[in-house]
Write a protein that holds these residues in place. Structure first.
Motif, mmCIF file in Angstrom:
data_model
loop_
_atom_site.group_PDB
_atom_site.id
_atom_site.type_symbol
_atom_site.label_atom_id
_atom_site.label_comp_id
_atom_site.label_asym_id
_atom_site.label_seq_id
_atom_site.Cartn_x
_atom_site.Cartn_y
_atom_site.Cartn_z
ATOM 1 N N TRP A 166 0.814 -1.205 0.000
ATOM 2 C CA TRP A 166 0.000 0.000 0.000
ATOM 3 C C TRP A 166 0.850 1.259 0.000
ATOM 4 C CZ3 TRP A 166 0.493 3.161 4.270
ATOM 5 C CH2 TRP A 166 1.058 2.575 5.400
ATOM 6 N N ILE A 167 2.068 1.151 0.476
ATOM 7 C CA ILE A 167 2.949 2.310 0.508
ATOM 8 C C ILE A 167 3.142 2.846 -0.900
ATOM 9 C CG2 ILE A 167 5.347 3.014 0.875
ATOM 10 C CD1 ILE A 167 4.242 2.634 3.507
ATOM 11 N N PHE A 168 3.360 1.914 -1.809
ATOM 12 C CA PHE A 168 3.616 2.281 -3.197
ATOM 13 C C PHE A 168 2.450 3.096 -3.760
ATOM 14 C CE2 PHE A 168 3.524 1.314 -7.757
ATOM 15 C CZ PHE A 168 4.817 1.632 -8.099
ATOM 16 N N ARG A 169 1.238 2.673 -3.412
ATOM 17 C CA ARG A 169 0.070 3.370 -3.957
ATOM 18 C C ARG A 169 -0.198 4.681 -3.229
ATOM 19 N NH1 ARG A 169 -0.772 -1.813 -5.451
ATOM 20 N NH2 ARG A 169 -1.016 -2.679 -3.378
ATOM 21 N N ALA A 170 0.181 4.725 -1.957
ATOM 22 C CA ALA A 170 -0.115 5.939 -1.191
ATOM 23 C C ALA A 170 0.893 7.048 -1.484
ATOM 24 C CB ALA A 170 -0.110 5.617 0.298
ATOM 25 N N ALA A 171 2.111 6.658 -1.859
ATOM 26 C CA ALA A 171 3.186 7.638 -1.961
ATOM 27 C C ALA A 171 2.864 8.832 -2.858
ATOM 28 C CB ALA A 171 4.469 6.945 -2.409
ATOM 29 N N PRO A 172 2.345 8.637 -4.075
ATOM 30 C CA PRO A 172 2.086 9.807 -4.930
ATOM 31 C C PRO A 172 1.109 10.782 -4.294
ATOM 32 C CG PRO A 172 1.900 7.789 -6.190
ATOM 33 C CD PRO A 172 2.025 7.387 -4.772
ATOM 34 N N TRP A 173 0.095 10.240 -3.648
ATOM 35 C CA TRP A 173 -0.890 11.115 -3.008
ATOM 36 C C TRP A 173 -0.233 11.937 -1.917
ATOM 37 C CZ3 TRP A 173 -5.598 11.563 -5.150
ATOM 38 C CH2 TRP A 173 -6.021 10.524 -6.004
ATOM 39 N N VAL A 174 0.517 11.236 -1.060
ATOM 40 C CA VAL A 174 1.172 11.943 0.041
ATOM 41 C C VAL A 174 2.088 13.016 -0.517
ATOM 42 C CG1 VAL A 174 2.769 11.695 1.973
ATOM 43 C CG2 VAL A 174 1.044 9.949 1.550
ATOM 44 N N MET A 175 2.786 12.663 -1.551
ATOM 45 C CA MET A 175 3.746 13.587 -2.123
ATOM 46 C C MET A 175 3.047 14.846 -2.635
ATOM 47 S SD MET A 175 6.510 12.360 -4.865
ATOM 48 C CE MET A 175 7.866 13.425 -5.252
ATOM 49 N N LEU A 176 1.987 14.624 -3.368
ATOM 50 C CA LEU A 176 1.291 15.777 -3.950
ATOM 51 C C LEU A 176 0.668 16.640 -2.859
ATOM 52 C CD1 LEU A 176 0.581 17.215 -6.479
ATOM 53 C CD2 LEU A 176 -1.411 15.747 -6.778
ATOM 54 N N VAL A 177 0.030 15.991 -1.891
ATOM 55 C CA VAL A 177 -0.603 16.752 -0.814
ATOM 56 C C VAL A 177 0.454 17.537 -0.047
ATOM 57 C CG1 VAL A 177 -1.823 16.554 1.372
ATOM 58 C CG2 VAL A 177 -2.575 15.227 -0.591
ATOM 59 N N ALA A 178 1.568 16.899 0.255
ATOM 60 C CA ALA A 178 2.594 17.566 1.059
ATOM 61 C C ALA A 178 3.155 18.765 0.314
ATOM 62 C CB ALA A 178 3.698 16.584 1.409
ATOM 63 N N THR A 179 3.500 18.580 -0.958
ATOM 64 C CA THR A 179 4.088 19.720 -1.681
ATOM 65 C C THR A 179 3.059 20.813 -1.896
ATOM 66 O OG1 THR A 179 3.918 18.225 -3.560
ATOM 67 C CG2 THR A 179 6.108 18.837 -2.864
ATOM 68 N N ALA A 180 1.821 20.433 -2.156
ATOM 69 C CA ALA A 180 0.811 21.461 -2.364
ATOM 70 C C ALA A 180 0.564 22.240 -1.083
ATOM 71 C CB ALA A 180 -0.487 20.829 -2.860
ATOM 72 N N THR A 181 0.577 21.527 0.057
ATOM 73 C CA THR A 181 0.411 22.232 1.327
ATOM 74 C C THR A 181 1.578 23.181 1.548
ATOM 75 O OG1 THR A 181 -0.597 20.219 2.127
ATOM 76 C CG2 THR A 181 -0.131 21.913 3.750
ATOM 77 N N ALA A 182 2.773 22.718 1.197
ATOM 78 C CA ALA A 182 3.945 23.586 1.377
ATOM 79 C C ALA A 182 3.777 24.872 0.586
ATOM 80 C CB ALA A 182 5.212 22.839 0.937
ATOM 81 N N ALA A 183 3.132 24.764 -0.570
ATOM 82 C CA ALA A 183 2.956 25.947 -1.404
ATOM 83 C C ALA A 183 2.106 27.009 -0.719
ATOM 84 C CB ALA A 183 2.321 25.556 -2.737
ATOM 85 N N LEU A 184 1.280 26.570 0.251
ATOM 86 C CA LEU A 184 0.430 27.531 0.955
ATOM 87 C C LEU A 184 1.234 28.558 1.739
ATOM 88 C CD1 LEU A 184 -2.384 25.302 2.478
ATOM 89 C CD2 LEU A 184 -2.704 27.164 0.886
ATOM 90 N N PHE A 185 2.407 28.162 2.199
ATOM 91 C CA PHE A 185 3.128 29.018 3.122
ATOM 92 C C PHE A 185 4.075 29.991 2.428
ATOM 93 C CE2 PHE A 185 2.487 24.917 5.350
ATOM 94 C CZ PHE A 185 1.443 25.361 6.135
ATOM 95 N N VAL A 186 4.244 29.821 1.136
ATOM 96 C CA VAL A 186 5.292 30.586 0.471
ATOM 97 C C VAL A 186 4.714 31.882 -0.095
ATOM 98 C CG1 VAL A 186 7.142 30.455 -1.197
ATOM 99 C CG2 VAL A 186 6.225 28.384 -0.207
#
Lengths: 455, 318, 227, 541
Positions: free
Chosen positions: B67-87
């Motif tokens: 399941w890690i393999f399938r979850a990774a892209p989602w986590v990645m996108l959510v994390a980077t998109a959230t990071a974009a909120l602060f910049v």
């Protein structure tokens, strides 16, 4: 004093190691804190050296701990080394607090103390979780050696999920609790410019490098520990036969995992615990302005305070996740995509097997190479050939790589050896002969009578 | 209240803009790189075509993966998109600044990286392990360099709150300070770190699939379809964030030091776009002029970045 | 009357002191348990005499009682009890075979200890506060104390250790009486009772040891140790 | 001296109470001798122990409200310090009596001992209680000495209850060494008395001059030279009985060979009585010589004790001997805590006395049950207790964790305060040494404990186990009570105890001219200001 840990922890059963790691180590720290602040409270710049000593010891032990954790093959030893790392971070925070206090920067001092104590609280949560997880693995696979693990995420999905929570938390990743305390520690480090002493400022910035390096390697370490144990193909029959851990174990881990998450989103719970235990006024670092209380660096800084709000972060990540899911669903609407399961790409050779995977040793090879002077790695390659010494037809190659603990060889071995010899001698005082015992009393009396003349 | 709402709206707009235009930036860089290499190159919109194509494609998943393999892209996108909120991007300000600072941003990048490294290991192929192994080393070394850079920046500009440091940088520029010595060294370090973080040459070649050189690509080798799209997209968002940050921190020229009127806002938007374009062209030039470095020479480069920030710290204190 | 007493006092004091020390040295040089007991009995008689002297000079009736008790318990009852209990023990077990320090050296050490006692007591007390009785008996009591301890350290025969203990006890009694003219009589009686019970218990133990271990050499009792 | 007793009614009541407290065990001892049957004898002893506890509680309540209870003029004096020592005697006494029924009964059933032994045991038990109870109520130091010497004699009889070789050997060593030691103590006591009567010649021959209250009132007048020597003799003397190294040599033998209920009393209670003896004189010495002299000596002996205990625990093979050495360690800690002095030192030490009295009997009871089950005391033979006897094993673990000073158990609190006092009083070398030794103790103890509790049971021993896994309700209940106390006291010190402890600190201050509250250079840092009480509730972070 870090050497007994990796030896003691793996020897003990896992539930005990969880206890030992999470709680017992804290005694020493608690003791250090209390003695440092309650009783030998530094109040003048002269006592800053003590803080600097703690900072040096803390960052050194953090770095050394994590470096050894990174290359360890035994899962419990790796976790034990990581405990050393985290204690180092805790002590680092403590040292900062002492330094600040000795320059009468009171709110910074309590901030650093808060950072340190938060980290110890959080460490208790995620390290218990990890040790229990390791315990479940060992319980099901009967091996501590990561070279023989692998693929457990499919066999033990709940364990793997919980272990992942622990790994993320200990790597200091948001939004879990490890991040909160690392953030606090980083802010404390960043505030060091307020110490009016250039030498201290520069020393602390070196400590910052060590701290950041530690954080970086810790992330890599837990990628390795989790990845090797739970992901890819089982590397041995033990791992292949594993099944999900018993419910009781899962429940234990779930409690600890829940703590990692709760303390991540609401650090104020932890802060209030610490405030009451140490008399630190934590409220001055909490800004209750928004519905999401944020944590902030001390206000007495002549700059705009830095702040984070973990609840808000949680909400943001949640809404971004919702947006992302919505967007992807929107973008892929109308198309019917199928997910096919097929074997991993094998470059057309076929028969990918577990011997072709990366092993813990090979995974950490780049790190080992970069820090080879510290590890003092000795690698021996044993080649066996089919035909005499014809180097083109190798029967087998085995690489054996061992690394030594520099501190163990040069410092601890001689010291502990001497101590054990001494204790052994002392112990043999109990000869069993009553005459000897009476002689001790006589000698004690005469010595004290002589001593009484002196004092 | 409505003012707050406006600010939040601006913040969300900024974020959406950077998320939306990140692939474009990637496309521009590729185009520039192609042109400097005397190639015609694909359209600057090519990354968008790729994403759309991938989103509609079937996915092949390794039978070894979990399941890690399938979850990774989602986590990645959510994390980077959230990071974009602060910049802070066009304006020296992000309304979410009190919720997260530059350290949170780095943490979110770390989260994304953590998952992608795990995904690399998950497929049980030697490539994935290879990528993860290399990434482990690079990320471990990037961390101190980046933190020390932040150390210098927050010493010089005060704090780690992105809004306030960007505003401080802009304010400094407006008040006539062209460059602070410590910031100069931080700039060098940050540039190196930025290359490493966004996986550019000399750290990683984003355009290769040769096992000798690839790092990031090796980890995502098994991905396809929707998942690959998400990974590529988040990669480009990350790069855009880093570029924006670099621009706003170190080249504050043209940035409004406060939100006063529509004209200053327009100026800062225009100047920001210009600066980012210039910077991405510079990166592309460098990629053309440099070869990827050997893996074990990379620590030297990062050490140089650390040293540079350290000199920045010394300059600040002395 | 008073003057003649003061003149006579030192002689009596010296005499009894010498008697006590001689009895103690007799213990140091002898091997056999029975010899020790008679030395102890002799010492106790002298002690009772010394106590009576002190009582006479101090004019305290309690000390007479203490002296009488000493005579009764230490000179008569305790030796009787010990003899009776040990009658059942084989004779060869009742002789000290090999003390840790030879008898000749023991005498030298005992003499040194007497010297040490004089030195110690001289330092312990400011001269002015002491009357003649106390200053004479104090070093002697200290010698008894230390020599008693020394024979307990040196001798391996369990019986002799008991006697060593009793000698220490005698030293204590002399010390108490000489220095403070006796404790309150209730406590004196308590102490005597303790000693008596202690001797009874130790003789039971002695018997048990001889039965269980077939020896009274305490050097053989070394099963309980750490190594 | 002290507080004048104005209430005319209470002293007589309390005289009666003190007298009946002492008469209860005496009467029950006589009853036991008369009855000579197993079951009634057990009941008599338990009832008497319960009565003792009730009366002791009443007396303690009286002490809390009246500060001092005098009975029969000045013969008996019970103040807060005495009460603090008396409370564990009564409490552990009752629990031991309960445990004895099961423990001795089991041996009786196995035929190891017969009726004669049972009667002798309960006779001894009652007399032992009497002698111990006499210690804290004595005002006269001579009486106290007589009582402590009497405890030795009675406990020697209890140890040699079994006619095994080891028991006899242990009893002999105990008798000889403790008696020699106590004669030193008498020497010192008499010397103090002498100092008192030379300082105040009017007191010569008076009945009260040997009373502690009298001596401490004249503490400042006493001759310093005499007091110095006298204190050394007292320290060596009572220190022998209290198990302070290097005079502790009898202790591991005696405590490990005694019947388990007696071991619990010896370790948990009797040692306190002897420490109490030293401290009474310590208070006088503080008054005469100031803070440094006797404190330094206590400190030195304390550290030596902890060090020697650490070495012996680390290499120990025998379970009960390990516990005995742990008693040496804790007595050392208590001694050095009083040596550190100051508010936290004394308070911590007093709590430690209570805590040790709770935790050590727990350990001895558990180890008694365990060794009955496994039929050995050798730790290498005992494995997997948690599987064979889960409740006892769990309680054993709790006790063990408490003994090594793990939070959140009670010993942690007091050890913590003590170390804090050590560092606070600037005794860095001493405190660091102690910490080092405690680490060794910790490592050694845990090494054995974990193997015993969690190790894999040997198949042979598992086979020989009888079907019932635990040793019966009456063995588990006393342990459970103690374990509950271990945990409760880890979080919270009951109000009466706090009141007693603060009164004891007053008693310490009364001799010393610099009150304890100000001796300790406690400079609570601005960031971490914690009042003493919040330590109890804070737990660990």
């Amino acid at each position: 004093m870090h050497l007994w840990l990796p030896k003691a922890h793996p020897a003990a059963p896992s539930n005990m190691s969880a206890l030992m790691s999470a709680v017992m180590i804290k005694i020493a720290i608690y003791g250090l804190v209390r003695t440092t602040f309650d009783f030998a409270g530094p109040s003048s710049p002269d006592s800053a050296w003590w803080g600097l000593l703690l900072i040096a010891a803390g960052s050194a032990s953090a770095l050394i701990g994590v470096l050894y954790a990174a290359i360890e093959k035994d899962i419990k030893r790796a976790l034990a080394f990581s405990s050393i790392e985290n204690i180092g971070i805790i002590i680092l925070g403590l040292g900062l607090s002492v330094v600040f206090l000795s320059y009468n920067l009171k709110s910074l001092a309590s901030f650093a103390l808060l950072a340190s104590m938060m980290h110890s609280l959080n460490h208790a949560a995620f390290k218990s979780l990890l040790f229990m997880g390791a315990g479940s693995i060992i319980f099901r696979t009967h091996t501590k050696n990561m070279e023989q693990l692998g693929g457990l995420a499919k066999k033990m999905p709940l364990t793997s999920l919980l272990f992942l929570v622990g790994a993320l938390a200990i790597s200091g990743l948001p939004p879990l609790n490890g991040f909160v305390s690392e953030w606090l520690t980083m802010q404390a480090l960043l505030s060091s410019y307020q110490v009016p002493n250039t030498l201290l400022q520069i020393s602390i910035s070196f400590a910052s490098i060590a701290f950041a390096l530690t954080a970086g390697i810790a992330l890599a370490t837990f990628v390795k520990i989790f990845g090797i144990s739970f992901l890819s193909r089982p590397r041995s029959v033990h791992a292949e036969r594993a099944t999900e851990a018993p419910k009781s174990m899962i429940a234990g881990m779930a409690v600890a995992g829940g703590m990692c998450i709760i303390f991540g989103f609401t650090p104020f719970l932890g802060i209030s615990v610490i405030s009451s235990a140490f008399g630190v006024d934590g409220s001055q670092f909490i800004m209750p302005t928004s519905p999401f209380q944020s944590l902030s660096a001390p206000q007495d800084a002549p700059v705009t305070p830095a702040s984070i709000s973990m609840p808000a972060l949680g909400v943001m990540m949640g809404s971004v996740a919702a947006a992302v899911i919505g967007f992807i669903a929107f973008a892929t609407r109308g198309t019917k995509t199928v997910r096919r399961v097929y074997s991993t790409w094998d470059c057309g050779f076929g028969n990918l097997n577990e011997r072709m995977e990366y092993t813990p040793t090979s995974l950490s090879q780049p790190i080992r190479t970069v820090f080879k002077s510290l590890y003092r790695t000795s690698t021996s390659i044993d080649k066996q050939y089919f035909f005499g010494s014809n180097a083109y037809f190798k029967k087998s190659i085995s690489v054996n790589s061992t690394s030594k603990d520099v501190f163990e060889d040069l410092l601890y071995q001689p010291l502990t050896g001497a101590a054990i010899a001494f204790f052994d001698r002392v112990r043999k005082m109990q000869t069993g002969k009553v005459n000897a015992y009476l002689l001790y009393i006589m000698i004690a009396l005469l010595l004290l009578l002589v001593l009484a003349r002196l004092i | 209240m409505s003012e707050t709402l406006t600010l939040v709206a601006i913040g969300i707009f900024q974020t959406i803009a950077i998320i939306a235009f990140a692939p474009l930036l990637m496309g521009i860089m590729r185009k520039v790189k192609a042109r400097t290499q005397k190639r015609l190159g694909a359209s600057v919109l090519q990354p968008y075509y790729d994403l759309l194509k991938l989103l509609k494609k079937d996915e092949v998943v390794s039978d070894q993966s979990s399941w890690i393999f399938r979850a990774a892209p989602w986590v990645m996108l959510v994390a980077t998109a959230t990071a974009a909120l602060f910049v802070p991007i066009f304006l020296p300000f992000s309304p979410f600044g009190t919720a997260g600072d530059i350290l949170v941003m780095l943490g979110l990048f770390g989260l994304a990286r953590f998952f992608i490294m795990l995904a690399g290991l998950d497929v049980a192929s030697a490539f994935g392990g290879l990528g993860t192994s290399r990434e482990m080393m690079i990320s471990a070394l990037v961390e101190p360099a980046l933190f020390l850079t932040i150390f210098v920046v927050s010493l010089t500009l005060g704090g780690t709150n992105l809004s306030s440091i960007v505003a401080a940088s802009a304010g400094q520029f407006v008040s006539g300070v062209l460059i602070v010595p410590s910031m100069l060294f931080a700039l060098i370090a940050f540039f190196v770190v930025m290359l490493a973080e966004s996986g550019r040459i000399p750290f990683d070649n984003p355009a290769t699939h040769l096992e000798l050189t690839m790092v990031h690509e090796a980890m995502v080798l098994e991905y396809s379809g929707k998942s690959l799209a998400m990974i590529q997209w988040s990669q480009s968002i990350k790069q855009a964030i880093l570029l924006a940050l670099f621009v706003n921190l170190f080249i504050p020229a043209g940035m409004a030091s406060s939100i006063v009127g529509i004209d200053t806002a327009a100026t800062s938007v225009v100047s920001f776009i210009a600066k980012v374009l210039l910077l991405s062209m510079l990166v592309a030039f460098i990629e053309t002029r440099t070869a990827k470095w050997r893996l074990f020479r990379l620590p030297d480069l990062l050490a140089m970045a650390i040293a540079s920030s350290m000199i920045g710290v010394l300059f600040f204190y002395l | 009357m008073v003057d003649s007493m003061i003149l006579a006092q030192p002689d009596i004091l010296m005499l009894s002191s010498a008697g006590l020390l001689i009895a103690t040295f007799a213990v140091v040089v002898r091997r056999g348990f029975v010899d020790w007991l008679s030395a102890y009995r002799y010492q106790s008689i002298v002690l009772a005499g010394a106590a009576a002297t002190i009582a006479y000079f101090a004019g305290a009736w309690e000390i007479y009682i203490a002296a009488a008790l000493t005579l009764l318990i230490k000179a008569i009852i305790i030796p009787k009890v010990l003899l009776r209990v040990t009658r059942k023990i084989k004779d060869e077990l009742k002789t000290e075979a090999n003390p840790y320090v030879s008898l000749r050296l023991s005498v030298v050490i005992a003499a040194l200890l007497v010297g040490l006692s004089y030195a110690l007591t001289r330092q312990m007390l400011p001269d002015s506060t002491l009357d003649k009785v106390a200053s004479t008996y104090l070093p002697v009591s200290m010698s008894l104390f230390l020599i008693g301890l020394f024979v307990m350290v040196n001798r391996r025969l369990a019986l002799n250790q008991v006697v060593g203990l009793l000698i220490i006890e005698n030293g204590l009694f002399l010390f108490t009486t000489a220095l403070t003219h006796g404790l309150s009589i209730l406590i004196e009686i308590g102490i005597f009772a303790d000693i008596l019970v202690g001797v009874v218990i130790s003789s039971i133990l002695l018997y048990r040891i001889s039965q269980t271990f077939d020896t009274l050499d305490v050097g053989e009792l070394e099963k309980l140790r750490d190594d | 001296m002290g507080l004048p007793i104005d209430s005319s009614a209470f002293p007589t009541q309390s005289s009666v109470l003190v007298l009946s407290l002492l008469l209860t065990p005496a009467a029950s001892g006589i009853l036991v001798t008369v009855t000579r049957k197993k079951r009634p004898v057990e009941i008599i002893t338990i009832v008497s122990a319960a009565l003792i506890l009730v009366q002791a509680a009443l007396l303690v309540a009286g002490v809390i409200s009246e500060k001092q209870i005098r009975a029969f003029g000045d013969l008996f004096l019970l103040d807060a310090f005495g009460a603090l020592v008396m409370l564990p005697i009564a409490g552990v006494g009752l629990i031991s009596a309960l445990y004895s029924v099961n423990y001795m009964g089991r041996q009786y059933d196995r035929g190891t001992i017969d009726d004669k032994h049972i009667i002798r045991f309960y006779q001894g038990f009652n007399v032992f209680m009497l002698t111990m109870l006499l210690v804290p109520v004595s005002n006269n130091m001579g009486t106290m000495w007589v009582a402590i010497e009497a405890t030795t004699l009675v406990s020697v009889l209890l140890i040699m209850l079994y006619t095994k070789e080891n028991a006899i050997e242990a009893a002999w060593k105990y008798l000889i060494i403790a008696t020699v030691g106590l004669s030193f103590a008498l020497f010192g006591t008499v010397f103090f008395y002498y100092a008192n009567i030379t300082a105040v010649p009017a007191e010569t021959g008076s009945e009260t001059a040997m009373n502690w209250s009298d001596m401490v009132a004249h503490a400042k007048l006493l001759d310093p030279n005499i007091v110095k020597t006298a204190f050394i003799f007292v320290l060596i003397g009572f220190g022998t009985k209290a198990g302070l190294a290097p005079m502790h040599t009898w202790l591991p033998d005696a405590h490990s060979e005694a019947p388990t209920p007696v071991s619990a009393l010896l370790s948990g209670v009797l040692l306190n009585c002897s420490i109490y003896g030293i401290l009474r004189f310590h208070i006088i010495t503080l008054g005469t010589l100031g803070d440094s002299f006797s404190s330094t000596l206590l400190l030195i002996l304390g550290i030596v004790s902890v060090g020697i205990a650490a070495a012996s625990i680390y290499f120990q093979k025998d379970m009960k001997r390990m516990l005995a050495y742990s008693s040496v360690e804790h007595m050392g800690i208590i001694s050095l805590a009083f040596g550190f002095g100051g508010f936290f030192g004394i308070y911590g030490a007093l709590l430690h006395i209570i805590n040790h009295a709770v935790a050590k009997p727990l350990m001895f009871f558990a180890s008694g049950s365990i060794s009955q089950k496994y039929e050995t005391k050798s730790m290498s033979e005992i494995k997997g207790i948690i599987r064979n006897m889960p409740i006892t094993g769990g309680l054993f673990l709790i006790g063990g964790l408490a003994i090594v000073g793990m939070p959140p158990f009670n010993m942690f609190m007091s050890e913590f305060m003590i170390l804090g006092a050590g560092f606070g009083s600037g005794q860095f070398l001493a405190s660091s040494l102690v910490v080092l030794f405690l680490v060794v103790v910790f490592a050694g103890f845990m090494r054995h404990l974990i193997k015993m509790v969690f190790g894999n049971p040997k198949p042979k021993s598992a086979a020989s186990m009888d079907s019932s896994s635990e040793m019966g309700k009456l063995s588990v209940v006393p342990m459970a009570v103690l374990a509950a106390l271990v945990i409760v006291l880890g979080f919270y010190v009951p109000q009466p105890l706090q009141a007693l402890a603060s009164d004891v600190i007053h008693i310490f201050n009364q001799g010393s001219d610099t009150p304890a509250t100000s001796i300790a250079p406690i400079k609570p840092a601005a960031v971490a200001q914690v009042p003493a009480t919040s330590i109890n509730q804070g737990g660990l972070g």
